[in-house]
Design a protein around this motif. Structure first.
Motif, PDB file in Angstrom:
ATOM      1  N   ALA A  38       0.862  -1.269   0.180  1.00  0.00           N
ATOM      2  CA  ALA A  38      -0.028   0.037  -0.156  1.00  0.00           C
ATOM      3  C   ALA A  38       0.814   1.311  -0.018  1.00  0.00           C
ATOM      4  CB  ALA A  38      -1.084   0.078   1.178  1.00  0.00           C
ATOM      5  N   LEU A  39       1.921   1.243   0.661  1.00  0.00           N
ATOM      6  CA  LEU A  39       2.903   2.469   0.840  1.00  0.00           C
ATOM      7  C   LEU A  39       3.403   2.612  -0.559  1.00  0.00           C
ATOM      8  CD1 LEU A  39       4.444   4.711   2.241  1.00  0.00           C
ATOM      9  CD2 LEU A  39       5.938   2.921   2.813  1.00  0.00           C
ATOM     10  N   HIS A  40       3.784   1.670  -1.187  1.00  0.00           N
ATOM     11  CA  HIS A  40       4.518   1.677  -2.432  1.00  0.00           C
ATOM     12  C   HIS A  40       3.607   2.128  -3.687  1.00  0.00           C
ATOM     13  CE1 HIS A  40       7.846  -1.370  -1.950  1.00  0.00           C
ATOM     14  NE2 HIS A  40       7.849  -0.276  -1.310  1.00  0.00           N
ATOM     15  N   ARG A  41       2.018   1.689  -3.290  1.00  0.00           N
ATOM     16  CA  ARG A  41       1.383   2.472  -4.457  1.00  0.00           C
ATOM     17  C   ARG A  41       0.640   3.683  -3.892  1.00  0.00           C
ATOM     18  NH1 ARG A  41      -0.840  -2.910  -3.608  1.00  0.00           N
ATOM     19  NH2 ARG A  41      -2.267  -2.069  -1.848  1.00  0.00           N
ATOM     20  N   ALA A  42       1.017   4.338  -2.886  1.00  0.00           N
ATOM     21  CA  ALA A  42       0.682   5.589  -2.533  1.00  0.00           C
ATOM     22  C   ALA A  42       1.141   6.825  -3.253  1.00  0.00           C
ATOM     23  CB  ALA A  42       0.829   5.986  -0.850  1.00  0.00           C
ATOM     24  N   ALA A  43       2.365   6.559  -3.981  1.00  0.00           N
ATOM     25  CA  ALA A  43       2.776   7.864  -4.674  1.00  0.00           C
ATOM     26  C   ALA A  43       3.873   7.144  -5.837  1.00  0.00           C
ATOM     27  CB  ALA A  43       3.442   8.633  -3.963  1.00  0.00           C
ATOM     28  N   ARG A  97      10.146   1.751  -8.230  1.00  0.00           N
ATOM     29  CA  ARG A  97       9.850   1.340  -9.621  1.00  0.00           C
ATOM     30  C   ARG A  97      10.711   0.371 -10.443  1.00  0.00           C
ATOM     31  NH1 ARG A  97       9.283   6.577 -12.373  1.00  0.00           N
ATOM     32  NH2 ARG A  97       7.553   6.857 -10.707  1.00  0.00           N
ATOM     33  N   LYS A  98      10.173  -0.531 -11.140  1.00  0.00           N
ATOM     34  CA  LYS A  98      10.683  -1.283 -11.944  1.00  0.00           C
ATOM     35  C   LYS A  98      10.195  -1.450 -13.369  1.00  0.00           C
ATOM     36  CE  LYS A  98      12.583  -6.218 -12.157  1.00  0.00           C
ATOM     37  NZ  LYS A  98      12.401  -7.485 -11.605  1.00  0.00           N
ATOM     38  N   GLN A  99      10.948  -1.225 -14.121  1.00  0.00           N
ATOM     39  CA  GLN A  99      10.416  -1.212 -15.712  1.00  0.00           C
ATOM     40  C   GLN A  99      11.125  -2.530 -16.484  1.00  0.00           C
ATOM     41  OE1 GLN A  99      10.960   2.618 -17.254  1.00  0.00           O
ATOM     42  NE2 GLN A  99       9.448   3.641 -16.018  1.00  0.00           N
ATOM     43  N   VAL A 100      10.147  -3.289 -17.192  1.00  0.00           N
ATOM     44  CA  VAL A 100      10.714  -4.300 -17.786  1.00  0.00           C
ATOM     45  C   VAL A 100      10.184  -4.259 -19.132  1.00  0.00           C
ATOM     46  CG1 VAL A 100      11.308  -5.687 -15.951  1.00  0.00           C
ATOM     47  CG2 VAL A 100       9.222  -5.950 -16.820  1.00  0.00           C
ATOM     48  N   ALA A 101      10.707  -4.909 -20.035  1.00  0.00           N
ATOM     49  CA  ALA A 101      10.055  -5.018 -21.599  1.00  0.00           C
ATOM     50  C   ALA A 101       9.043  -6.133 -21.653  1.00  0.00           C
ATOM     51  CB  ALA A 101      11.154  -5.225 -22.475  1.00  0.00           C
ATOM     52  N   LEU A 102       7.920  -5.845 -21.977  1.00  0.00           N
ATOM     53  CA  LEU A 102       6.950  -7.026 -22.048  1.00  0.00           C
ATOM     54  C   LEU A 102       6.977  -7.690 -23.410  1.00  0.00           C
ATOM     55  CD1 LEU A 102       3.831  -4.832 -21.117  1.00  0.00           C
ATOM     56  CD2 LEU A 102       5.302  -6.131 -19.450  1.00  0.00           C
ATOM     57  N   THR A 103       6.713  -9.126 -22.912  1.00  0.00           N
ATOM     58  CA  THR A 103       6.866  -9.992 -24.298  1.00  0.00           C
ATOM     59  C   THR A 103       5.325 -10.628 -24.593  1.00  0.00           C
ATOM     60  OG1 THR A 103       7.528 -11.842 -22.728  1.00  0.00           O
ATOM     61  CG2 THR A 103       9.260 -10.528 -23.985  1.00  0.00           C
ATOM     62  N   LEU A 104       5.161 -10.917 -25.513  1.00  0.00           N
ATOM     63  CA  LEU A 104       4.007 -11.618 -26.073  1.00  0.00           C
ATOM     64  C   LEU A 104       3.878 -13.138 -25.843  1.00  0.00           C
ATOM     65  CD1 LEU A 104       1.157 -11.439 -27.343  1.00  0.00           C
ATOM     66  CD2 LEU A 104       2.302 -11.632 -29.522  1.00  0.00           C
TER      67      LEU A 104
END
Length: 73
Positions: A46-51, A57-64
């Motif tokens: 909940a704290l991580h979603r608060a702001a 934050r982790k960003q990764v390339a999505l694969t089909l």
């Protein structure tokens, strides 16, 4: 890095309890550890979603994984 057990023990100190937790996953069997094992992860999420925190934050390339079938074809 501060561990979840360290954070729980600091919180227990802040609220004035004398209990000390040695493990929350799995619980060490104390009432404090049992409560922490239930509450810690949902509250952290909940704290991580608060702001929009940059540190969590982790960003990764999505694969089909599989193309969807349209009209039963």
């Amino acid at each position: 890095m501060t561990s979840p057990v360290d954070i729980v023990n600091q919180a227990l100190t802040e609220i004035g309890t004398r209990g000390v937790v040695t493990s929350i996953s799995p619980s060490d069997g104390s009432a404090e550890a049992n409560a922490a094992s239930i509450l810690y992860q949902p509250k952290l999420d909940a704290l991580h979603r608060a702001a929009h925190w940059n540190f969590c934050r982790k960003q990764v390339a999505l694969t089909l994984l599989r193309a969807s079938v349209i009209n039963g074809a």
